[in-house]
Design an enzyme around this catalytic site. Structure first.
Site, mmCIF file in Angstrom:
data_model
loop_
_atom_site.group_PDB
_atom_site.id
_atom_site.type_symbol
_atom_site.label_atom_id
_atom_site.label_comp_id
_atom_site.label_asym_id
_atom_site.label_seq_id
_atom_site.Cartn_x
_atom_site.Cartn_y
_atom_site.Cartn_z
ATOM 1 N N GLU A 313 -2.599 -1.297 4.574
ATOM 2 C CA GLU A 313 -1.604 -1.828 5.777
ATOM 3 C C GLU A 313 -2.512 -2.642 6.451
ATOM 4 O O GLU A 313 -2.469 -2.830 7.599
ATOM 5 C CB GLU A 313 -1.273 -0.641 6.545
ATOM 6 C CG GLU A 313 -0.637 0.397 5.795
ATOM 7 C CD GLU A 313 0.015 1.680 6.519
ATOM 8 O OE1 GLU A 313 1.092 2.108 6.231
ATOM 9 O OE2 GLU A 313 -0.859 2.092 7.293
HETATM 10 C C1 TNX Z 1 0.426 5.305 5.730
HETATM 11 S S1 TNX Z 1 -0.322 5.002 3.200
HETATM 12 C C2 TNX Z 1 -0.688 5.544 6.020
HETATM 13 C C3 TNX Z 1 -1.106 6.013 7.330
HETATM 14 C C4 TNX Z 1 -0.073 6.553 7.942
HETATM 15 C C5 TNX Z 1 0.769 7.370 6.972
HETATM 16 C C6 TNX Z 1 1.860 8.265 7.507
HETATM 17 C C7 TNX Z 1 -1.798 4.895 4.106
HETATM 18 C C8 TNX Z 1 -2.998 4.497 3.213
HETATM 19 N N1 TNX Z 1 -1.675 4.697 5.458
HETATM 20 O O1 TNX Z 1 -1.963 4.979 8.195
HETATM 21 O O2 TNX Z 1 -0.791 7.610 8.600
HETATM 22 O O3 TNX Z 1 1.346 6.315 6.276
HETATM 23 O O4 TNX Z 1 2.697 8.944 6.650
#
Ligand code: TNX
Length: 497
Positions: A313
Site C-alpha cells: 500500500e
Molecule cells: C490491508 S493488505 C493492509 C493493512 C491493514 C489491513 C486491514 C496489506 C498488506 N495491508 O495495512 O491493516 O488491510 O484489513
C-alpha cells in the site's frame, strides 16, 4: 442374574474401560489438523497405564510441556525413564521434515520422527488424542503417519495498530502451536506506532511507541523482550518473522525523525485507520542508513531465515520511486544473511536473488508483476484475513475484503485459488490478524477463533482429507477444549446445528 448384568453395565458406563468396544476408533477422534493416514486397530490402552515416559537427547527439549500436561490436564503422575510406556524416539530413517508417526499399541505408545520438530508436531496430535479420549479413559489402538502439506504455515499478528503485551503474544504462540503452525510474523511497525527497540535510532520507541489506534496507550518490546519471545516460540518450533513496513506505513518513524521526511518536518502522531498516506523520503541518503540499521539490528536478534520489509500500500510513493527504494533495500537483507520477505508488491523489484513474497490480494486479482519461479506465501485477503468480519453482525472487524464466515475461511486452496499463480511456487499460507478493531485477548479470540483453526488444516492436511461436514463436527469439539483453556471464540451460527 439380570441385576448382575445391570451392575456390570453400570460399572462399564462409569469406568468406560471394561472392554475396548466403548473406545471409539482412532480415526473418529476430532483431530485438527487431520492427519494424512490413520490405521485403526482393535483394542485400547488405558490412559492410567501411561506412567512412564522416555525422550531422546534433544537440543530443544519440550519435556517440560509434556510433563505439565500430565500434571495439569491428565492429573496423574508420570515418571521419566529409559524405556517408557510412552516413548518419543528419533528415527533417521523417517522423512527428514516435520513428519512423524504415532503407534498406539496394547501396552506401549511410540511417537517417532526424524527431527525434534517432527516429534513436537507428533506430540500435538498425541495431546489431542489424549484430550479427546480422556472420557473413555483409554486410547484406541492404531497408527498415524503424518506430514505437512505446506512447509510454511504462518500466522501474523499486527502489534502496531494496537500493542499486545509479551504475555498476550506468548499466549497466541501457545494456541498456534496446538495447531502445528511454524511461523509467527509480527507486524512491528506502522503509521500508528513503532514497537521494537532499535538501539541506533532510539527516538523510534521514545517518541513513537506510546500511540495506537484510537489514542489509547501503546507500548513496545525491548530487544530483550523480543529475544525472550523468539526463544519462547522456538521451544514450540515456531519461527518469528519480524516485519518493519517500509516505505509506506511509516508515519511513526517519520514522526520520530524529522530528517526522514522529504520536507524535513515531522508529521503529527496518527491514531486513525486510514492507510497509504505516508512514505519515507526515497531521495535522501539518510533513508537508506535508517533502513539498513533497522535490518542489521533485527537480523542480529532473529535466528529465523526471514526479515519482512513490508512494501504494501505505497500510494504515497510514486511507482518509479518505489522501484528505486526496493531495488536498494531488498539486497540489504541478504547482506545480513537473511532472506528478504515482503508483501507481493516487492516482486516489482529487478533484484533476482532469493525473495519470498506474500500474496494478499483478493482471489480475482491478477497481479501482472508476480514472476513465476519465485516462492509465494498465500494470504488472500478475502479468505485468509482474520480481521474481516464474519457477517454483518460481527462485533469486531473490517469489511473491505468482504465477510469471511467460518466456512469460507476453511474452503479454499492456497495452490488453486489464484489460477494465474504457478502452484509449484506456493510454499505455504499465512493467516494475518490486523488489529485496527481489537486491542486485547478477547478481541484476538473473537477474530482468530475459530478461523485460525481452519487455516491450520489448510496448511497442514492433504486437500483430499478436507471436508466441511467432517471439519465442522471436529471443530465443535476443538472449541470446547479451547473454551476450557479460556479461549472466548466467536460463536458462529454455522456451528449451531
Ligand atoms: C490491508 S493488505 C493492509 C493493512 C491493514 C489491513 C486491514 C496489506 C498488506 N495491508 O495495512 O491493516 O488491510 O484489513
Amino acid at each position: 442374574m439380570k441385576s448382575a448384568i445391570k451392575i456390570y453395565l453400570l460399572l462399564c458406563a462409569v469406568f468406560f474401560s471394561c472392554n475396548s468396544e466403548q473406545v471409539v476408533s482412532l480415526d473418529s477422534l476430532p483431530l485438527v489438523p487431520y492427519p494424512n493416514e490413520i490405521v485403526n486397530q482393535n483394542g485400547s490402552i488405558s490412559i492410567a497405564s501411561l506412567t512412564s515416559i522416555s525422550f531422546p537427547k534433544m537440543k530443544n527439549s519440550f519435556e517440560a510441556e509434556i510433563l505439565e500436561f500430565w500434571e495439569k490436564e491428565l492429573k496423574q503422575p508420570i515418571q521419566l525413564s529409559d524405556e517408557g510406556v510412552l516413548s518419543f524416539a528419533l528415527d533417521e530413517n523417517l522423512d527428514a521434515t516435520e513428519s512423524y508417526s504415532i503407534q498406539i499399541g496394547k501396552d506401549k505408545v511410540l511417537v517417532a520422527a526424524a527431527t525434534e520438530e517432527g516429534l513436537y508436531r507428533g506430540w500435538q496430535s498425541l495431546q489431542q488424542i489424549l484430550v479427546f479420549s480422556s472420557s473413555m479413559k483409554a486410547l484406541p489402538m492404531g497408527q498415524i503417519i503424518d506430514s505437512p502439506n505446506y512447509a510454511y504455515r504462518g500466522a501474523m499478528l499486527d502489534v502496531a495498530r494496537h500493542f499486545f503485551t509479551l504475555e498476550e503474544v506468548k499466549r497466541y504462540v501457545d494456541l498456534m502451536a496446538l495447531y502445528k503452525f511454524n511461523y509467527l510474523h509480527l507486524h512491528l511497525t506502522d503509521d500508528q506506532g513503532w514497537r521494537i527497540e532499535i538501539k541506533s535510532w532510539p527516538r523510534l520507541t521514545e517518541f513513537s511507541s506510546q500511540s495506537e489506534v484510537g489514542g489509547t496507550p501503546g507500548g513496545y518490546y525491548t530487544q530483550d523482550d523480543y529475544v525472550e519471545l523468539v526463544q519462547y516460540a522456538a521451544q514450540k518450533f515456531i519461527t518469528i518473522v519480524p516485519e518493519f513496513d517500509v516505505p509506506g506505513h511509516t508515519n511513526a518513524a517519520l514522526h520520530a525523525y524529522a530528517e526522514l521526511n522529504c520536507n524535513g518536518v515531522a508529521p503529527e502522531v496518527h491514531t486513525g485507520i486510514e492507510v497509504g498516506f505516508s512514505t519515507l523520503c526515497v531521495d535522501k541518503p539518510i533513508t537508506y542508513q535508517f533502513v539498513e540499521d533497522v535490518i542489521r539490528e533485527l537480523a542480529s536478534l532473529t535466528p529465523g531465515p526471514y526479515i519482512h520489509i513490508g512494501g504494501d500500500e505505497t500510494q504515497a510513493t510514486p511507482d518509479a520511486q518505489f522501484m528505486k527504494f526496493i531495488d536498494a533495500v531488498i539486497p540489504m537483507v541478504g547482506k545480513y544473511n537473511k532472506t528478504p520477505m515482503g508483501w507481493f508488491e516487492v516482486q516489482k523489484t529487478n533484484y533476482d536473488g532469493d525473495l519470498l513474497s506474500q500474496y494478499w490480494a483478493k482471489e480475482a486479482d491478477k497481479p501482472e508483476h508476480v514472476k513465476k519461479g519465485k516462492p509465494i506465501v498465500m494470504s488472500p485477503s478475502s479468505f485468509a484475513y482474520l480481521d474481516m468480519k464474519y457477517d454483518s453482525l460481527s462485533q469486531h472487524g473490517l469489511f473491505w475484503a468482504g465477510y469471511i464466515s467460518v466456512k469460507k475461511a476453511y474452503e479454499w486452496s492456497p495452490r488453486k485459488l489464484v489460477p494465474s499463480l504457478a502452484p509449484e511456487d506456493i510454499i505455504g499460507m499465512e493467516t494475518p490478524l490486523w488489529s485496527e478493531t481489537i486491542s486485547d485477548n478477547s478481541g484476538i479470540d473473537y477474530l482468530a477463533f475459530p478461523r485460525l483453526i481452519g487455516h491450520s488444516e489448510i496448511g497442514w492436511s492433504l486437500e483430499s482429507r478436507r471436508e466441511w461436514a467432517s471439519y465442522k463436527k471436529r471443530l465443535k469439539q476443538q472449541l470446547s477444549w479451547l473454551k476450557d483453556k479460556g479461549v472466548q471464540a466467536y460463536e458462529s451460527p454455522l456451528l449451531k446445528d
